[in-house]
Structure formats: structure tokens, C-alpha cells
Design an enzyme around this catalytic site. Structure first.
Site, PDB file in Angstrom:
ATOM      1  N   ASP A   1     -15.573  78.933 -42.190  1.00 55.52           N
ATOM      2  CA  ASP A   1     -14.172  78.617 -42.459  1.00 55.52           C
ATOM      3  C   ASP A   1     -13.992  78.210 -43.928  1.00 55.52           C
ATOM      4  OD1 ASP A   1     -11.509  78.184 -41.861  1.00 55.52           O
ATOM      5  OD2 ASP A   1     -11.818  76.146 -41.146  1.00 55.52           O
TER       6      ASP A   1
ATOM      7  N   GLU B   1     -12.186  80.651 -48.950  1.00 64.00           N
ATOM      8  CA  GLU B   1     -11.440  81.408 -49.986  1.00 64.00           C
ATOM      9  C   GLU B   1     -11.986  81.115 -51.376  1.00 64.00           C
ATOM     10  OE1 GLU B   1      -9.962  79.506 -47.516  1.00 64.00           O
ATOM     11  OE2 GLU B   1      -9.883  81.317 -46.302  1.00 64.00           O
TER      12      GLU B   1
ATOM     13  N   ASP C   1      -4.475  80.177 -39.929  1.00 65.12           N
ATOM     14  CA  ASP C   1      -3.656  79.096 -39.365  1.00 65.12           C
ATOM     15  C   ASP C   1      -2.211  79.530 -39.136  1.00 65.12           C
ATOM     16  OD1 ASP C   1      -5.976  77.746 -39.614  1.00 65.12           O
ATOM     17  OD2 ASP C   1      -5.362  76.485 -41.289  1.00 65.12           O
TER      18      ASP C   1
HETATM   19  C1  GLC Z   1      -8.879  75.312 -41.008  1.00 63.92           C
HETATM   20  C2  GLC Z   1      -9.131  76.455 -40.032  1.00 63.92           C
HETATM   21  C3  GLC Z   1      -8.861  76.008 -38.626  1.00 63.92           C
HETATM   22  C4  GLC Z   1      -9.723  74.780 -38.320  1.00 63.92           C
HETATM   23  C5  GLC Z   1      -9.470  73.675 -39.321  1.00 63.92           C
HETATM   24  C6  GLC Z   1     -10.419  72.489 -39.147  1.00 63.92           C
HETATM   25  O1  GLC Z   1      -7.539  74.992 -41.050  1.00 63.92           O
HETATM   26  O2  GLC Z   1      -8.389  77.588 -40.370  1.00 63.92           O
HETATM   27  O3  GLC Z   1      -9.097  77.034 -37.712  1.00 63.92           O
HETATM   28  O4  GLC Z   1      -9.453  74.332 -37.030  1.00 63.92           O
HETATM   29  O5  GLC Z   1      -9.641  74.184 -40.646  1.00 63.92           O
HETATM   30  O6  GLC Z   1     -11.724  72.863 -39.294  1.00 63.92           O
END
Ligand code: GLC
Length: 724
Positions: free
Chosen positions: A323, A326, A435
Site C-alpha cells: 500500500d 505512490e 480509497d
Molecule cells: C490506505 C489504503 C487503505 C488502507 C489504509 C490503512 O488508505 O488505501 O486500503 O486501509 O491506507 O492502511
């Protein structure tokens, strides 16, 4: 001088300046034969100052532009602008220009369509006829790049050539095609166990539970919080007995904390990204606070990072979720200090002025773009600012893990999910659409994104079912689950601040309706799994816009319905309080089918064209194409418990129809579609009499029981049961 190469027929690649190799092409462009090249008519290129290029293509009045992977807006990108620059974008509104992934492949749809792929790892912007309606202008910021132009008679041919050039889709193990339940976060052992037992108690098939950031100690990657999860290996092995696997999230930011071994190790070996001003390692804050970022552009760093995943496998995690890559940067200490100084200039007691408002508005420090000028990567032995190769950061991180997982057991498939992506990454990981919100608009957007991403080579994709931010409603959860039941990646996930949205979170009716859709997915598993692997292996999208197979649909480019594999047209209900919707069926014969927890059964013939179709809250309008044979089985509680001998087949044909059901172990890798163990089933109607046949390929014949429901375009229906 422009040089060009033709690595495969109908594809011309042009090279400008000094391109950085991104790994998007399966073969390195260095291995191709380059000659002097000339751009085709209708395409022009001009250098830009101080560097970069502008490329223009003529657009005819009726031309459409499709592709561009992850983006907001309609399937037809014409009339919009896009800025491909990987961004943590928590609010997906129509004016959003950049998303997590950057996918610079598009097709101009016209009589003789053309595919355009810009291989440049820095920012690429696309003005798809927004400023000047007859022109598509693409601006590249890198000082060099590759431009691939693909010609063909149909979008199908072009998409296949693009895949031949950049590689076929990632194929995960079979269990990843099951239902995934997630939340930020199931934060301790008892909450995870409770989710697992509720799945079984409520008779909801499920294969995977995701562990979001709270399983870590203070958000330190590669650690497990021992208070919350005292015995992770035991937890994962207990769940596995019940067919459930755990997936763990990982972020690229390594908490900059003395004594934390990953940080110390990375620092001592010089593995972190350097500040552009030469003053040591770059520090930016993410969940753990100030963090260092590995320079994934270095092979030795990727190897180091990839090996760090191994102990997590020993904890029992079956797959990984990369995650924030970017990369997202909440603030840098420098930017925060600068911000604090600016704010300090105001009189905190009295100065509530417009100037203060503007300062607070403009000087935000979260994900400020200038951060990407502040640190560098090692590319071909040189330090290059992140901005130059920005769109590759997440892909390089994911490559580190993919290489490690593949090397650990080259014969087996693995599961890996990434938020950021660039072409080429589709070969080794899945992505989700980030998200989103619990908004009906995002349920609609989900369809466009499935279509556009699949056309761009990213096949194993899906959205957070129920929506990530905001509160889902019972009706929305039902409708979203109905849609995602056809998406390759099927995960219910919600933000920390959102209401619970597990299938049982609302009422009995919602639970029952979600259960039906999830069971239907499992009943359809022989179709979804086999058809997905077939599509991935044979260079086709799995989720297709109607324009992909039906030329007549290119004029309308519907965003609200799609084909799931070759046979099944899905027209989800994406509006609140709707009891039906308009559906467009291209010319030909169609069978309207009913979905239930046992899969699909035929209902009636449906004429082509535009028709209003009733769909109560328990229904999704679904249609079978003439010539189809859909394999199904009894829905199991998880993919591992699925039958490999008893199938139900739904046929819609006037002559013959075939389908292939994979009989592999769900995890072994095969090099081609032909080599997968499978049974080929076929039905034939000769002189009004039906017969069925099964032929095994790559696997010893076994007794198979087939229950058939057989429809013809004259509306007749028959059933047949055969042992073959
Ligand atoms: C980011 C991710 C999301 C995750 C969050 C906490 O916003 O896109 O899916 O739950 O981080 O890790």
C-alpha cells in the site's frame, strides 16, 4: 533523429531522446533492431522547453478514446484531460486528474483503430480532445521515451498486440478468486477469529481475511504486534484448517527509529533514498511517523526488501498487500517546519483573516508535490529525482516482492496486491482501485474502472466493495456485492472511520442477499476461474466493455454494463432505490438468466436493443450470449472445498457450445493455456436431440457428473443428466 523498431508485426516503437527502461516491455528495447523511423500521417511530435515532448494525433469527429487504465470519468476518455502521475488520492471526484496507477496506453476507436502506448516513467499528461476537439495531445516530461503505435482492424487485435508487447496478466492462486473480507483494521486476534467464525456461522463462503496496519508494532513494517497477535502462526494455521488465509499489508515507509532492525539495516547499507540536496537520507512521514524510503530502483535493495517478506510467510501470511506506494508522503520535517513558520507569522489570538485562510488552504503539507523533487533514486548508476521516474516507484517495490516470492517457489503462483502501478506490473501483481467512497457514483465508477483496467492489461482488479470511506447503507452493500461477485478481485474493505459493512453488519435481509451473491460467485467459480485464466493466457481482457466484442457498441461506449468473460453480460443496478434499469443488448440472441446461490438458470429469451429490465433488490440483470456454455458447481464454503467432479452446465445454443473447466491444483504455474489440466465439455443439438461430451486434457480421466440445462434461441428448454 527518430529511430524505430518493430518487435512484433503491426507494432512500431519509436524512440526519442534517451529513454529510461521501465520494464514495461517483455523484452528490453535494447534487444530490438532499430532503424531510422518516420512517424505515420496524423501523428506529430515536437520537443518542449526545457525538456520533454508533445505528441499529437488527429481525431475524427466520431473517434472515441478508450483505455488509460485507472481514471475517473467515462470509458470514453475523449473530451477529458488526464495527468498520469501516481498520487494518493483519497477523494475520487470527477475533476480528479491523477490516481494511484499511471497507465499510458489508449486506443483511438475508429474504423481503423490505433493503439498508443507512451513508455515514460515521469509525468505524462493526456488532453484527449478537451482543448481542441480534433486533437489528442500527449505531453511527456521525460527527456526521452518510447512511443509504441499499434495498428489493427479491431480494438481486440490492438489490445492483444499490446499484451504481446507488455506481457500477459498476473494469475493468482485459485483461493484469491474467492471472497476477501477486510477492514482497517481487524486489530487483534479475537477480532480476526470472530470474523472467521461469523463467516462460517452465517454460511458465507470466504477464502481470505486481510490484515491492515494495526497488526504491526507501531506501524513498523515487517513486525507483528505481539500483544494484539501473540501467536500469529497458530492463528493462521487454525484459520487455514477452515479454508481461510491471511493477507498482510505493507507500506514502503520504514519508521526512522534507532534500534529498529529494518531501519538500522537499511541505513547501514545505504539502501534508502537520498535527499536531492545531498544531506543524507530522505525522511518523509507516513503512518509510523518520520520514515525512510528504500531505493527500490536498485537491484540489491529490491533483493533485500524481497527477502524481508520471508519471515512474514513464516508467520503464516499467505499473500501480501503493498500500500501507499505512490509513494504517499504526509509531510516532511522540512515542509512541516516551513508550514509552522508561516502559521507563526499570524497572531493566533486575533488574526482570523483571509490571508490565514489562504495560507491554511494553500500551504497544506500532505502529499505536497514538491516532495518528489526532494529525493532521488539510483537509475543506471546515477541519482535521478523521484519526479523523473515517479510512476515506477510502486512497481519497483512490488517487483521486489514478486521476484522474491517467485524465486522461493518458481513452480507456484502467489498473491500480491499493489495500490500504485505502471504497465509491466500487470505481469506480477493485482491492483485494487484505492480509497473509493460509499457513494452510488463510485459503484458506477467501479464498472468503468474494471473495463478500462482490463483493456490496459490489468486483469486481476476490483474495488473496495461497499466503499472505503463514508458509511455504506444496506442497499448499497447488496448492490455492490452483486457487482463485485463478477469482478476478479472481490474484497469488502472499509476505512477506520466507516461504519462496519461486513455482510452481517446490517440486518437479516441484507445478510441473506449478500450471502446469495457470494454463493453465486462460488457456484460460478468453474466459469470465473477457468475463463479468467483463459483470458489472461490468450491476451484478452476478462472484463470487457461491450465495444470489445461488438463493433456496433463502439458508438455508445456504455459505462454501466460489461461482459464477464466471453459469455455473460452483466448489467448491475447502480442506483439507489431502483427496481430495474435500461439494458442494451447488441444484435444477436440473448438468454436472460437468473442468479441464485446455485449459480445461473435460464429464464427467457431477451430481444437485442435497449430494454427496461425489472430488477428487484435480489436481482441483477444477467444475459447469456448465444453459443455459450457456462460451467458451475455447488457453492463451497471456500475454494479448497469445491467439487472437481460434479458440474452444472447452462447452455444456450442452436448447434454446439463448448467450455473448459480447469482441474489444476489451483496454485501450480503453467506456461500456456494449453498446458493447464482441464476437462473440455461440449454439448450439441443434432436433429433436435441434445448430447454432451467431456474430454480430458493434461489430466487422467475421472468420472464426471454433469447436470445440464439446455436452451435454444427458439425458447425451448431441456434438461439432461449424464455421467461422462
Ligand atoms: C490506505 C489504503 C487503505 C488502507 C489504509 C490503512 O488508505 O488505501 O486500503 O486501509 O491506507 O492502511
Amino acid at each position: 533523429m527518430v529511430s524505430s523498431a518493430s518487435p512484433i508485426p503491426s507494432v512500431s516503437v519509436f524512440s526519442f531522446g534517451n529513454p529510461i527502461e521501465t520494464g514495461a516491455f517483455v523484452q528490453s528495447p535494447k534487444t530490438w533492431t532499430w532503424t531510422k523511423g518516420v512517424l505515420p500521417a496524423g501523428c506529430s511530435l515536437t520537443p518542449r522547453e526545457p525538456k520533454g515532448f508533445s505528441i499529437k494525433f488527429d481525431l475524427g469527429e466520431r473517434d472515441a478514446v478508450v483505455g488509460l487504465g485507472q481514471h475517473v470519468g467515462p470509458v470514453n476518455c475523449r473530451g477529458n484531460t488526464f495527468r498520469l502521475f501516481s498520487t494518493d488520492c483519497p477523494v475520487h471526484i470527477p475533476s480528479l486528474r491523477s490516481m494511484y496507477g499511471a497507465h499510458p496506453f489508449m486506443v483511438i476507436l475508429r474504423d481503423k483503430p490505433i493503439g498508443i502506448f507512451i513508455d515514460a516513467p515521469g509525468e505524462v499528461s493526456v488532453d484527449a480532445g478537451a482543448s481542441t476537439s480534433e486533437t489528442i495531445e500527449i505531453k511527456v516530461t521525460n527527456g526521452g521515451f518510447y512511443l509504441a503505435l499499434i495498428t489493427g482492424d479491431t480494438v481486440k487485435e490492438i489490445a492483444a498486440k499490446y499484451i504481446a508487447l507488455t506481457g500477459t496478466s498476473f494469475i493468482p492462486p485459485k483461493w484469491a478468486f474467492g471472497f476477501h473480507q477486510s477492514r482497517w483494521s481487524y486489530e487483534n486476534e479475537s477480532s480476526v477469529r470472530s470474523i472467521a467464525s461469523k463467516m462460517r456461522e452465517h454460511d458465507i463462503p470466504c477464502d481470505v481475511i486481510h490484515m491492515d496496519i494495526h497488526y504491526m508494532q507501531d506501524y513498523k513494517v515487517f513486525t507483528v504486534n505481539k500483544e494484539r497477535f501473540p501467536d500469529m502462526p497458530k492463528l493462521s494455521s487454525d484459520l487455514k484448517k477452515d479454508g481461510l488465509r491471511l493477507i498482510s499489508i505493507l507500506d514502503p515507509g520504514v519508521k526512522a527509529e534507532d534500534g529498529y532492525s529494518v531501519y538500522e539495516d537499511g541505513k547501514n547499507q545505504g539502501f534508502f533514498c537520498k535527499r536531492a540536496d545531498g544531506k543524507g537520507d530522505f525522511i518523509g512521514a507516513v503512518w509510523p511517523g518520520p520514515s525512510a524510503f528504500p531505493d527500490f530502483f536498485r537491484e540489491d535493495v529490491r533483493k533485500w526488501w524481497g527477502d524481508l517478506y520471508k519471515p512474514l510467510k513464516a508467520e503464516g501470511f499467505a499473500g501480501f498487500w503493498n500500500d501507499m506506494n505512490e509513494p504517499s508522503i504526509f509531510y516532511t520535517p522540512d515542509a512541516f517546519k516551513e508550514f509552522a513558520k508561516t502559521i507563526h507569522r499570524f497572531d493566533v489570538e486575533n488574526d482570523f483573516s483571509e490571508a490565514l485562510a489562504n495560507t491554511l488552504w494553500d500551504k497544506g503539507v500532505v502529499n505536497k508535490e514538491s516532495y518528489y523533487d526532494d529525493f532521488t533514486h539510483t537509475v543506471d548508476g546515477e541519482q535521478v529525482p523521484n519526479r523523473e521516474v515517479h510512476n515506477l516507484f510502486g512497481t519497483q517495490m512490488t517487483k521486489a516482492v514478486a521476484d522474491s516470492l517467485a524465486a522461493e517457489d518458481p513452480t507456484k503462483r502467489y498473491f500480491l496486491l499493489s495500490r500504485s502501478s505502471y504497465p509491466g506490473m500487470h505481469r506480477y501483481a493485482a491492483i485494487w482501485t484505492g480509497d473509493n467512497h460509499s457513494w452510488w457514483e463510485h459503484l458506477s465508477l467501479n464498472i468503468q474502472q474494471l473495463i478500462s483496467l482490463n483493456l490496459t492489461g490489468f486483469l486481476f482488479v476490483g474495488a473496495d466493495t461497499g466503499g472505503f470511506s463514508g458509511d455504506c447503507t444496506p442497499e448499497m452493500l447488496v448492490r455492490w456485492t452483486q457487482l463485485s461477485a463478477f469482478a476478479p478481485f472481490f474484497r469488502n474493505h472499509a476505512a477506520m472511520w466507516a461504519k462496519n459493512q461486513e455482510p452481517w453488519a446490517f440486518d437479516e435481509k441484507t445478510l441473506a442477499l449478500c450471502r446469495t451473491s457470494i454463493k453465486m460467485r462460488y457456484a460460478l467459480m468453474p466459469y470465473i476461474y477457468s475463463e479468467f485464466i483463459r483470458s489472461a493466457s490468450l491476451e484478452e481482457p476478462f472484463i470487457r466493455g461491450l465495444f470489445y466484442d461488438h463493433k456496433e457498441a463502439a458508438d455508445r461506449l456504455d459505462d454501466d454494463q460489461f461482459l464477464c468473460g466471453r459469455s455473460l453480460l452483466v448489467a448491475p443496478v447502480v442506483k439507489a432505490a431502483a427496481h430495474g434499469r435500461m439494458v442494451y443488448l447488441p444484435s444477436g440472441s440473448w438468454l436472460k438468466v437468473q442468479g441464485s446461490e446455485n449459480g445461473l438458470t435460464g429464464e427467457r429469451l431477451q430481444a437485442s436493443g435497449d430494454t427496461y429490465i425489472e430488477a428487484s433488490i435480489s436481482e441483477t440483470p444477467l444475459f447469456l450470449k448465444l453459443g455459450s456454455l457456462i460451467p458451475m458447481t455447488d457453492p463451497a464454503s471456500h475454494t479448497g472445498a469445491e467439487s472437481s467432479t460434479n458440474f452444472r452446465l447452462l447452455a444456450f445454443t442452436d448447434s454446439t457450445a463448448q467450455c473448459e473447466i480447469l482441474l489444476d491444483d489451483g496454485e501450480t504455474k503453467y506456461s500456456s493455456w494449453e498446458s493447464y489440466p482441464k476437462v473440455l465439455c461440449s454439448v450439441a443439438k443434432t436433429n433436435g436431440k441434445w448430447s454432451a461430451l467431456a474430454r480430458f486434457q493434461g489430466v487422467a480421466p475421472r468420472p464426471i457428473f454433469l447436470e445440464l440445462e439446455l436452451w435454444s434461441s427458439d425458447g425451448t428448454r431441456e434438461t439432461l443428466s449424464v455421467n461422462v
